[in-house]
Scaffold this motif. Sequence first.
Motif, PDB file in Angstrom:
ATOM      1  N   ALA A 126     -54.613  -8.823  15.617  1.00  0.00           N
ATOM      2  CA  ALA A 126     -55.996  -9.047  16.044  1.00  0.00           C
ATOM      3  C   ALA A 126     -56.642  -7.699  16.328  1.00  0.00           C
ATOM      4  N   PHE A 127     -57.956  -7.709  16.487  1.00  0.00           N
ATOM      5  CA  PHE A 127     -58.690  -6.494  16.812  1.00  0.00           C
ATOM      6  C   PHE A 127     -58.751  -6.315  18.328  1.00  0.00           C
ATOM      7  N   SER A 128     -58.445  -5.134  18.798  1.00  0.00           N
ATOM      8  CA  SER A 128     -58.607  -4.821  20.216  1.00  0.00           C
ATOM      9  C   SER A 128     -60.072  -4.541  20.510  1.00  0.00           C
ATOM     10  N   GLN A 129     -60.502  -4.933  21.702  1.00  0.00           N
ATOM     11  CA  GLN A 129     -61.863  -4.638  22.145  1.00  0.00           C
ATOM     12  C   GLN A 129     -61.947  -3.314  22.880  1.00  0.00           C
ATOM     13  N   PHE A 130     -60.797  -2.680  23.105  1.00  0.00           N
ATOM     14  CA  PHE A 130     -60.777  -1.406  23.843  1.00  0.00           C
ATOM     15  C   PHE A 130     -60.852  -0.257  22.838  1.00  0.00           C
ATOM     16  N   PRO A 131     -61.890   0.576  22.903  1.00  0.00           N
ATOM     17  CA  PRO A 131     -62.039   1.645  21.904  1.00  0.00           C
ATOM     18  C   PRO A 131     -61.006   2.754  22.088  1.00  0.00           C
ATOM     19  N   LEU A 132     -60.682   3.402  20.979  1.00  0.00           N
ATOM     20  CA  LEU A 132     -59.724   4.498  20.978  1.00  0.00           C
ATOM     21  C   LEU A 132     -60.468   5.809  20.753  1.00  0.00           C
ATOM     22  N   THR A 133     -60.296   6.751  21.666  1.00  0.00           N
ATOM     23  CA  THR A 133     -60.891   8.073  21.511  1.00  0.00           C
ATOM     24  C   THR A 133     -59.773   9.088  21.282  1.00  0.00           C
ATOM     25  N   VAL A 134     -60.031  10.044  20.405  1.00  0.00           N
ATOM     26  CA  VAL A 134     -59.012  11.029  20.036  1.00  0.00           C
ATOM     27  C   VAL A 134     -59.589  12.428  20.190  1.00  0.00           C
ATOM     28  N   ASN A 135     -58.984  13.220  21.072  1.00  0.00           N
ATOM     29  CA  ASN A 135     -59.343  14.626  21.199  1.00  0.00           C
ATOM     30  C   ASN A 135     -58.752  15.366  20.000  1.00  0.00           C
ATOM     31  N   PRO A 136     -59.570  16.023  19.180  1.00  0.00           N
ATOM     32  CA  PRO A 136     -59.033  16.660  17.972  1.00  0.00           C
ATOM     33  C   PRO A 136     -57.973  17.712  18.243  1.00  0.00           C
ATOM     34  N   ARG A 137     -57.986  18.323  19.431  1.00  0.00           N
ATOM     35  CA  ARG A 137     -56.964  19.328  19.751  1.00  0.00           C
ATOM     36  C   ARG A 137     -55.616  18.683  20.073  1.00  0.00           C
ATOM     37  N   LEU A 138     -55.630  17.379  20.372  1.00  0.00           N
ATOM     38  CA  LEU A 138     -54.401  16.663  20.711  1.00  0.00           C
ATOM     39  C   LEU A 138     -54.051  15.581  19.687  1.00  0.00           C
ATOM     40  N   ALA A 139     -54.813  15.521  18.604  1.00  0.00           N
ATOM     41  CA  ALA A 139     -54.643  14.447  17.624  1.00  0.00           C
ATOM     42  C   ALA A 139     -53.212  14.390  17.107  1.00  0.00           C
ATOM     43  N   GLY A 140     -52.683  13.172  17.053  1.00  0.00           N
ATOM     44  CA  GLY A 140     -51.370  12.932  16.476  1.00  0.00           C
ATOM     45  C   GLY A 140     -50.195  13.090  17.408  1.00  0.00           C
ATOM     46  N   ILE A 141     -50.370  13.780  18.532  1.00  0.00           N
ATOM     47  CA  ILE A 141     -49.254  14.045  19.442  1.00  0.00           C
ATOM     48  C   ILE A 141     -48.878  12.768  20.198  1.00  0.00           C
ATOM     49  N   LYS A 142     -47.610  12.433  20.200  1.00  0.00           N
ATOM     50  CA  LYS A 142     -47.155  11.264  20.959  1.00  0.00           C
ATOM     51  C   LYS A 142     -46.950  11.693  22.410  1.00  0.00           C
ATOM     52  N   SER A 143     -48.079  11.973  23.051  1.00  0.00           N
ATOM     53  CA  SER A 143     -48.044  12.491  24.415  1.00  0.00           C
ATOM     54  C   SER A 143     -47.826  11.364  25.413  1.00  0.00           C
ATOM     55  N   LEU A 144     -47.640  11.740  26.666  1.00  0.00           N
ATOM     56  CA  LEU A 144     -47.458  10.748  27.728  1.00  0.00           C
ATOM     57  C   LEU A 144     -48.778  10.135  28.168  1.00  0.00           C
ATOM     58  N   ASN A 145     -49.895  10.584  27.598  1.00  0.00           N
ATOM     59  CA  ASN A 145     -51.204  10.028  27.936  1.00  0.00           C
ATOM     60  C   ASN A 145     -51.521   8.842  27.030  1.00  0.00           C
ATOM     61  N   ARG A 146     -51.079   7.681  27.407  1.00  0.00           N
ATOM     62  CA  ARG A 146     -51.221   6.491  26.576  1.00  0.00           C
ATOM     63  C   ARG A 146     -51.983   5.388  27.308  1.00  0.00           C
ATOM     64  N   LEU A 147     -52.900   5.745  28.198  1.00  0.00           N
ATOM     65  CA  LEU A 147     -53.620   4.737  28.977  1.00  0.00           C
ATOM     66  C   LEU A 147     -54.487   3.829  28.110  1.00  0.00           C
ATOM     67  N   GLU A 148     -55.064   4.359  27.026  1.00  0.00           N
ATOM     68  CA  GLU A 148     -55.877   3.509  26.163  1.00  0.00           C
ATOM     69  C   GLU A 148     -55.049   2.398  25.538  1.00  0.00           C
ATOM     70  N   GLN A 149     -53.826   2.741  25.129  1.00  0.00           N
ATOM     71  CA  GLN A 149     -52.939   1.718  24.565  1.00  0.00           C
ATOM     72  C   GLN A 149     -52.493   0.726  25.631  1.00  0.00           C
ATOM     73  N   VAL A 150     -52.284   1.216  26.845  1.00  0.00           N
ATOM     74  CA  VAL A 150     -51.908   0.322  27.949  1.00  0.00           C
ATOM     75  C   VAL A 150     -53.028  -0.678  28.220  1.00  0.00           C
ATOM     76  N   MET A 151     -54.253  -0.182  28.286  1.00  0.00           N
ATOM     77  CA  MET A 151     -55.387  -1.062  28.572  1.00  0.00           C
ATOM     78  C   MET A 151     -55.614  -2.052  27.425  1.00  0.00           C
ATOM     79  N   ALA A 152     -55.488  -1.583  26.187  1.00  0.00           N
ATOM     80  CA  ALA A 152     -55.653  -2.483  25.049  1.00  0.00           C
ATOM     81  C   ALA A 152     -54.586  -3.570  25.046  1.00  0.00           C
ATOM     82  N   SER A 153     -53.372  -3.228  25.498  1.00  0.00           N
ATOM     83  CA  SER A 153     -52.270  -4.193  25.476  1.00  0.00           C
ATOM     84  C   SER A 153     -52.479  -5.351  26.445  1.00  0.00           C
ATOM     85  N   ARG A 154     -53.413  -5.210  27.370  1.00  0.00           N
ATOM     86  CA  ARG A 154     -53.734  -6.326  28.271  1.00  0.00           C
ATOM     87  C   ARG A 154     -54.377  -7.478  27.513  1.00  0.00           C
ATOM     88  N   GLU A 155     -54.840  -7.227  26.293  1.00  0.00           N
ATOM     89  CA  GLU A 155     -55.531  -8.249  25.512  1.00  0.00           C
ATOM     90  C   GLU A 155     -54.577  -9.151  24.727  1.00  0.00           C
TER      91      GLU A 155
END
Length: 272
Positions: A126-155
């Motif tokens: 399904a489509f998430s209603q929570f938008p994803l923003t990507v800082n180009p300097r951090l793009a692609g990095i599997k960093s510990l900053n995953r709050l957007e995915q956490v919030m989207a997973s509530r759906e």
Amino acid sequence: MLNVIRPDGNGVSATDRGVAYGDGLFETIRMRGRQAVLRSHHLDRMVADAGRLGIPVERSDLDAEISRSGRDMVSEYGDGDWVLKLVLTRGDGGRGYRWPVECEPNLIVTSSPMPMLPPSGGVVAAFSQFPLTVNPRLAGIKSLNRLEQVMASREFTGEEFELIMANADGQLLEGTRTNLIVRMEGEWVTPPVESLAVAGVMRQYALECLRAAGHTIQEQVIPPALLSSCGLRGLYLVNSVVGIVAVRRLGSVDLPVDDGLETICDPLKTLE
């Protein structure tokens, strides 16, 4: 010096910068007995992305920890599949965002059982209603900053295998835990690394296999209309644990399903 933290040893310090600021990154690795799927890809990405963040780590140290974990887990998992997680943080630091003068990274090592694999006939997304923003300097990095995915997973309602996230313009980028690869008539389409929050190693391996087989790949963000076009042949979700998963229904729309990508790309051939 790399400080390795294991479940049977001392815990993570309260001053660890990964805990305080998400100052670090991680890899989630599918294991089969003592061997790792996509081992070289995981090691290459972790070292490269740690370098982008300015966290010093040696590839040989990470490689040795994968081997050690494989030996240690034989008693629990035998020759079966399980999941190894490596979390690399900048280490301990005082209050404030500025880096400590001397950096001693922490490597937090955990394991878990292999999750149940999805059915071969395809999954529901399904489509998430929570938008994803990507800082180009951090793009692609599997960093510990995953709050957007956490919030989207509530759906998640329980029926969906995955939720697909879009940018502010509504263009599709990735799932909460997967990358997207679309099969069109005559070509394959996937969002470019610079648009992604996480550029997965399974995505990289799949593109390598497609190019080696002579297929055409377009790297571009995906407009939703592409998934309802007459040229669509399939939508795949990929990550290093579940591998390649076809989507049979997206929202209320049935999608075509084929096994085109699975026949070209088998991550279990990368066991090391």
